[in-house]
Design a protein around this motif. Structure first.
Motif, PDB file in Angstrom:
ATOM      1  N   ILE A  78       0.848  -1.192   0.000  1.00 17.53           N
ATOM      2  CA  ILE A  78       0.000   0.000   0.000  1.00 17.53           C
ATOM      3  C   ILE A  78       0.884   1.243   0.000  1.00 17.53           C
ATOM      4  O   ILE A  78       2.066   1.175   0.315  1.00 17.53           O
ATOM      5  CB  ILE A  78      -0.974   0.021   1.202  1.00 17.53           C
ATOM      6  CG1 ILE A  78      -0.232  -0.039   2.532  1.00 17.53           C
ATOM      7  CG2 ILE A  78      -1.982  -1.120   1.091  1.00 17.53           C
ATOM      8  CD1 ILE A  78      -1.130   0.136   3.756  1.00 17.53           C
ATOM      9  N   ASN A  79       0.297   2.350  -0.400  1.00 16.87           N
ATOM     10  CA  ASN A  79       0.989   3.638  -0.441  1.00 16.87           C
ATOM     11  C   ASN A  79       2.239   3.579  -1.326  1.00 16.87           C
ATOM     12  O   ASN A  79       3.276   4.157  -1.001  1.00 16.87           O
ATOM     13  CB  ASN A  79       1.327   4.107   0.977  1.00 16.87           C
ATOM     14  CG  ASN A  79       1.450   5.605   1.054  1.00 16.87           C
ATOM     15  OD1 ASN A  79       0.872   6.335   0.257  1.00 16.87           O
ATOM     16  ND2 ASN A  79       2.226   6.074   2.014  1.00 16.87           N
ATOM     17  N   MET A  80       2.134   2.896  -2.458  1.00 17.36           N
ATOM     18  CA  MET A  80       3.258   2.736  -3.378  1.00 17.36           C
ATOM     19  C   MET A  80       3.561   4.054  -4.071  1.00 17.36           C
ATOM     20  O   MET A  80       2.663   4.804  -4.446  1.00 17.36           O
ATOM     21  CB  MET A  80       2.910   1.650  -4.412  1.00 17.36           C
ATOM     22  CG  MET A  80       4.036   1.294  -5.346  1.00 17.36           C
ATOM     23  SD  MET A  80       3.977   2.321  -6.813  1.00 17.36           S
ATOM     24  CE  MET A  80       5.470   1.828  -7.607  1.00 17.36           C
ATOM     25  N   ARG A  81       4.850   4.355  -4.228  1.00 17.95           N
ATOM     26  CA  ARG A  81       5.300   5.583  -4.878  1.00 17.95           C
ATOM     27  C   ARG A  81       6.541   5.302  -5.712  1.00 17.95           C
ATOM     28  O   ARG A  81       7.239   4.306  -5.513  1.00 17.95           O
ATOM     29  CB  ARG A  81       5.673   6.655  -3.842  1.00 17.95           C
ATOM     30  CG  ARG A  81       4.550   7.068  -2.910  1.00 17.95           C
ATOM     31  CD  ARG A  81       3.526   7.926  -3.631  1.00 17.95           C
ATOM     32  NE  ARG A  81       2.526   8.471  -2.750  1.00 17.95           N
ATOM     33  CZ  ARG A  81       1.346   7.932  -2.522  1.00 17.95           C
ATOM     34  NH1 ARG A  81       1.008   6.801  -3.099  1.00 17.95           N
ATOM     35  NH2 ARG A  81       0.477   8.509  -1.725  1.00 17.95           N
ATOM     36  N   TYR A  82       6.805   6.226  -6.648  1.00 21.58           N
ATOM     37  CA  TYR A  82       8.056   6.230  -7.415  1.00 21.58           C
ATOM     38  C   TYR A  82       8.834   7.485  -7.050  1.00 21.58           C
ATOM     39  O   TYR A  82       8.249   8.523  -6.727  1.00 21.58           O
ATOM     40  CB  TYR A  82       7.790   6.305  -8.925  1.00 21.58           C
ATOM     41  CG  TYR A  82       7.320   5.030  -9.556  1.00 21.58           C
ATOM     42  CD1 TYR A  82       8.201   3.978  -9.794  1.00 21.58           C
ATOM     43  CD2 TYR A  82       5.997   4.885  -9.962  1.00 21.58           C
ATOM     44  CE1 TYR A  82       7.768   2.809 -10.406  1.00 21.58           C
ATOM     45  CE2 TYR A  82       5.559   3.722 -10.571  1.00 21.58           C
ATOM     46  CZ  TYR A  82       6.453   2.691 -10.788  1.00 21.58           C
ATOM     47  OH  TYR A  82       6.019   1.542 -11.391  1.00 21.58           O
ATOM     48  N   ASP A  83      10.136   7.404  -7.146  1.00 20.65           N
ATOM     49  CA  ASP A  83      10.998   8.562  -6.996  1.00 20.65           C
ATOM     50  C   ASP A  83      12.153   8.371  -7.966  1.00 20.65           C
ATOM     51  O   ASP A  83      12.521   7.243  -8.294  1.00 20.65           O
ATOM     52  CB  ASP A  83      11.521   8.655  -5.562  1.00 20.65           C
ATOM     53  CG  ASP A  83      12.170   9.988  -5.244  1.00 20.65           C
ATOM     54  OD1 ASP A  83      12.009  10.939  -6.035  1.00 20.65           O
ATOM     55  OD2 ASP A  83      12.849  10.087  -4.206  1.00 20.65           O
ATOM     56  N   ALA A  84      12.707   9.459  -8.440  1.00 19.98           N
ATOM     57  CA  ALA A  84      13.856   9.388  -9.355  1.00 19.98           C
ATOM     58  C   ALA A  84      14.817  10.520  -9.021  1.00 19.98           C
ATOM     59  O   ALA A  84      14.394  11.635  -8.703  1.00 19.98           O
ATOM     60  CB  ALA A  84      13.399   9.497 -10.800  1.00 19.98           C
ATOM     61  N   ASN A  85      16.088  10.218  -9.066  1.00 17.12           N
ATOM     62  CA  ASN A  85      17.132  11.197  -8.795  1.00 17.12           C
ATOM     63  C   ASN A  85      18.269  11.008  -9.785  1.00 17.12           C
ATOM     64  O   ASN A  85      18.602   9.876 -10.143  1.00 17.12           O
ATOM     65  CB  ASN A  85      17.698  11.017  -7.377  1.00 17.12           C
ATOM     66  CG  ASN A  85      16.657  11.233  -6.320  1.00 17.12           C
ATOM     67  OD1 ASN A  85      16.175  12.335  -6.146  1.00 17.12           O
ATOM     68  ND2 ASN A  85      16.276  10.167  -5.637  1.00 17.12           N
ATOM     69  N   GLU A  86      18.853  12.097 -10.175  1.00 13.52           N
ATOM     70  CA  GLU A  86      20.021  12.017 -11.044  1.00 13.52           C
ATOM     71  C   GLU A  86      21.245  11.783 -10.169  1.00 13.52           C
ATOM     72  O   GLU A  86      21.562  12.591  -9.299  1.00 13.52           O
ATOM     73  CB  GLU A  86      20.174  13.300 -11.864  1.00 13.52           C
ATOM     74  CG  GLU A  86      21.202  13.162 -12.957  1.00 13.52           C
ATOM     75  CD  GLU A  86      21.218  14.354 -13.891  1.00 13.52           C
ATOM     76  OE1 GLU A  86      21.133  14.122 -15.100  1.00 13.52           O
ATOM     77  OE2 GLU A  86      21.327  15.493 -13.400  1.00 13.52           O
ATOM     78  N   VAL A  87      21.921  10.650 -10.372  1.00  8.41           N
ATOM     79  CA  VAL A  87      23.108  10.298  -9.605  1.00  8.41           C
ATOM     80  C   VAL A  87      24.295  11.112 -10.106  1.00  8.41           C
ATOM     81  O   VAL A  87      25.083  11.637  -9.332  1.00  8.41           O
ATOM     82  CB  VAL A  87      23.400   8.782  -9.705  1.00  8.41           C
ATOM     83  CG1 VAL A  87      24.684   8.419  -8.987  1.00  8.41           C
ATOM     84  CG2 VAL A  87      22.223   7.983  -9.161  1.00  8.41           C
ATOM     85  N   MET A  88      24.400  11.191 -11.406  1.00 13.23           N
ATOM     86  CA  MET A  88      25.371  12.037 -12.087  1.00 13.23           C
ATOM     87  C   MET A  88      24.803  12.308 -13.471  1.00 13.23           C
ATOM     88  O   MET A  88      23.803  11.712 -13.852  1.00 13.23           O
ATOM     89  CB  MET A  88      26.754  11.383 -12.162  1.00 13.23           C
ATOM     90  CG  MET A  88      26.791  10.062 -12.915  1.00 13.23           C
ATOM     91  SD  MET A  88      28.400   9.257 -12.934  1.00 13.23           S
ATOM     92  CE  MET A  88      29.251  10.204 -14.170  1.00 13.23           C
ATOM     93  N   GLN A  89      25.394  13.199 -14.218  1.00 11.13           N
ATOM     94  CA  GLN A  89      24.835  13.535 -15.520  1.00 11.13           C
ATOM     95  C   GLN A  89      24.680  12.285 -16.382  1.00 11.13           C
ATOM     96  O   GLN A  89      25.624  11.542 -16.604  1.00 11.13           O
ATOM     97  CB  GLN A  89      25.717  14.548 -16.239  1.00 11.13           C
ATOM     98  CG  GLN A  89      25.080  15.063 -17.505  1.00 11.13           C
ATOM     99  CD  GLN A  89      25.864  16.215 -18.120  1.00 11.13           C
ATOM    100  OE1 GLN A  89      26.856  16.659 -17.582  1.00 11.13           O
ATOM    101  NE2 GLN A  89      25.395  16.673 -19.252  1.00 11.13           N
ATOM    102  N   GLY A  90      23.435  12.049 -16.810  1.00  7.68           N
ATOM    103  CA  GLY A  90      23.141  10.911 -17.672  1.00  7.68           C
ATOM    104  C   GLY A  90      22.882   9.604 -16.941  1.00  7.68           C
ATOM    105  O   GLY A  90      22.628   8.583 -17.560  1.00  7.68           O
ATOM    106  N   VAL A  91      22.944   9.615 -15.609  1.00  6.93           N
ATOM    107  CA  VAL A  91      22.713   8.405 -14.819  1.00  6.93           C
ATOM    108  C   VAL A  91      21.609   8.706 -13.804  1.00  6.93           C
ATOM    109  O   VAL A  91      21.741   9.610 -12.985  1.00  6.93           O
ATOM    110  CB  VAL A  91      23.996   7.957 -14.079  1.00  6.93           C
ATOM    111  CG1 VAL A  91      23.733   6.702 -13.257  1.00  6.93           C
ATOM    112  CG2 VAL A  91      25.136   7.735 -15.066  1.00  6.93           C
ATOM    113  N   THR A  92      20.532   7.936 -13.879  1.00  5.27           N
ATOM    114  CA  THR A  92      19.374   8.192 -13.038  1.00  5.27           C
ATOM    115  C   THR A  92      19.028   6.982 -12.185  1.00  5.27           C
ATOM    116  O   THR A  92      19.038   5.848 -12.664  1.00  5.27           O
ATOM    117  CB  THR A  92      18.148   8.561 -13.908  1.00  5.27           C
ATOM    118  OG1 THR A  92      18.497   9.705 -14.688  1.00  5.27           O
ATOM    119  CG2 THR A  92      16.938   8.874 -13.064  1.00  5.27           C
TER     120      THR A  92
END
Length: 106
Positions: A78-92
């Motif tokens: 329940i309460n599922m979510r997505y998150d995304a962050n750039e680790v370095m340029q071109g890498v997520t």
């Protein structure tokens, strides 16, 4: 495995909270993909190269989250979510997370 973005699950009773679970993947596009994606950016419209990369990353993170939930004995998230962050340029980094629970049908 039942997965919902809601904090509850209609028609089910949560009998056990097992904690936060997650699935994480880190993705980058190779030089050929970046070239093709760059060309699509120049011409505008939907960028299918990057759309495919994002969809693949989200699906991989989602499947890893489900695997993690099963390892904890859950039959639902329940309460599922997505998150995304750039680790370095071109890498997520793409993260799928939620609360692992055991539910019973009412």
């Amino acid at each position: 495995m039942i997965v919902t973005t809601s904090t509850s699950l209609e028609g089910y009773k949560v009998t056990q909270h097992l904690g936060i679970i997650r699935g994480i993947t880190v993705r980058s596009r190779g030089i050929g993909g970046n070239f093709m994606g760059g060309l699509q950016t120049i011409f505008g419209g939907q960028n299918t190269v990057y759309t495919e990369l994002c969809e693949t990353a989200r699906e991989e993170a989602y499947q890893l989250m489900i695997q993690h939930a099963r390892e904890h004995g859950a039959n639902a998230v329940i309460n599922m979510r997505y998150d995304a962050n750039e680790v370095m340029q071109g890498v997520t980094e793409v993260l799928a997370y939620g609360s692992a629970v055991v539910v019973e049908k009412l």
